[in-house]
Design an enzyme around this catalytic site. Sequence first.
Site, short mmCIF file in Angstrom:
data_model
loop_
_atom_site.label_atom_id
_atom_site.label_comp_id
_atom_site.label_asym_id
_atom_site.label_seq_id
_atom_site.Cartn_x
_atom_site.Cartn_y
_atom_site.Cartn_z
N HIS A 43 0.91 -1.26 0.03
CA HIS A 43 0.04 0.12 0.17
C HIS A 43 0.88 1.37 -0.09
O HIS A 43 0.39 2.06 0.37
CB HIS A 43 -0.91 -0.03 1.24
CG HIS A 43 -1.80 -1.28 1.43
ND1 HIS A 43 -2.69 -1.48 0.29
CD2 HIS A 43 -2.13 -2.08 2.33
CE1 HIS A 43 -3.40 -2.41 0.56
NE2 HIS A 43 -2.96 -2.97 1.64
N VAL A 57 -1.75 -1.02 6.55
CA VAL A 57 -0.52 -2.04 6.17
C VAL A 57 -0.27 -3.01 7.45
O VAL A 57 -0.33 -2.49 8.59
CB VAL A 57 0.75 -0.91 6.10
CG1 VAL A 57 1.77 -1.89 5.95
CG2 VAL A 57 0.38 -0.06 5.03
N HIS A 58 -0.12 -4.24 6.99
CA HIS A 58 -0.28 -5.15 8.09
C HIS A 58 1.09 -5.49 8.69
O HIS A 58 1.75 -6.32 8.39
CB HIS A 58 -1.00 -6.43 7.55
CG HIS A 58 -2.18 -6.48 6.85
ND1 HIS A 58 -2.84 -7.22 6.01
CD2 HIS A 58 -3.11 -5.36 7.06
CE1 HIS A 58 -4.16 -6.83 5.86
NE2 HIS A 58 -4.19 -5.67 6.16
#
Length: 480
Positions: A329, A357-358
């Site tokens: 992203h 955003v992970h």
Amino acid sequence: MVEAYSMQVFLFQFLLASFVLLSSVGYSIAGITSAFVRTEWPSVDIPLDHEAFAVPKGYNAPQQVHITQGDYDGKAVIISWVTVDEPGPSEVTYGLSKDKYDKKAEGKFTNYTFYGYNSGYIHHCLIDSLEHETKYYYKIGMKNSAREFWFQTPPKIGPDAPYTFGIIGDLGQTFNSLSTLDHYMQSGGQAVLFVGDLSYADRYEHENGIRWDSWGRFIEKSAAYQPWLWSAGNHEIEYMPHVGEVTPFKSYLHRYATPYMASKSISPLWYSVRRASTHIIVLSSYSPFVKYTPQWHWLKDELLQVDREKTPWLIVLMHAPIYNSNMAHYMEGEGMRSVFESWFVHYKVDLVFAGHVHAYERSYRISNINYNITSGDRYPIPDKSAPVYITVGDGGNQEGLAGRFTNPQPDYSAFREASYGHSTLEIKNRTHAFYRWNRNDDGNQVATDTVIFYNQYWASNLQRRRLKKNHCTASRIATF
Ligand SMILES: [Fe+2]
């Protein structure tokens, strides 16, 4: 010999102290990319028959119970729940002690369809005129299947009102999500700032509504007892023309209420509340925000309402991060940065939390407000008036972690790690707050990134002098 050893110890301590000091002033040293690699459960959703999604027993028993702040200043609560057999009452009875529900409020219910799915009856009930800092017990549902819960109202709005928030994003409903939720519930957080992407039900077409329902039951053990303040992520949009579903945020808006009208917003997707010593502004990354749009006008006006003498801590929530150095992203928050960043700096926002955003990441105080497409200033620079930007998109959903960071780590990035977890912000008074990012780690909650934040308003020289004049504790004030 002893002297040489003592000198070595002294040198070691001196170097350690220097490192800690340099770390605290920040930006003059490189940020940290954590090399920690954790064992994690597979990124698959918990089966529907798992106890984490247990349906409460009894005919038409209320399920998916959750509460959120119901007004501007924390004297009201919106209680929401779902019934599946029949609408049943939308009434909440409540009081100051268990079994003494001497007050009542009447809510409303709604329902919706989504690609062949018919929702249950979704109730929302506002209870207001509550006392601050008071424990209330409440009861919903019919006869034998009625259910009882409680919540605590926050302290009165005031500059030194202490309060602890949890910050969770991109939670989903995997075993990693469960680990995050369980760890959060041990953290002492009094309310959750949720930075978008709730259930990930949009990854299902046929089970979409069922997965929204399971997620509602999943979070109930926390969200029925303390408010979760919602912001919407991309997974709430659910624009699915191929199955005939084209109304954005349909499930989310039916299920998760926000007190948007109390802050004169025209949309549940952006709003603000004040709670204890904080002013919290919730923005929508997926609603129009460019100049002259309703969200732009609303934020322009709302920032003028912020009174740092009453609510020193100014916090902004959004979904897509403005500053993040993960490959996932990348730059998706750039549009919002170009429109709102100069306001964040002008109004000295303390913290901007985002998800999407992970992975976890925290910035230094930096800004890029001099940049325009013809100027040469195109890189973020240290800026004491700027917020710290924190990404907490690591709740644990089925899409897994975003493990690829840009390399080298940009100067603006203070700490980043691709692990699941949540944050807590423990506001002590008008001048300082303890912040922790807690990694989920093999059953333990590990505080991995710990920072003391000094308030952007009260840490200024002018306010420091005022504090001193008023004999408040100012000796430890510094800026970060
Ligand atoms: Fe997202």
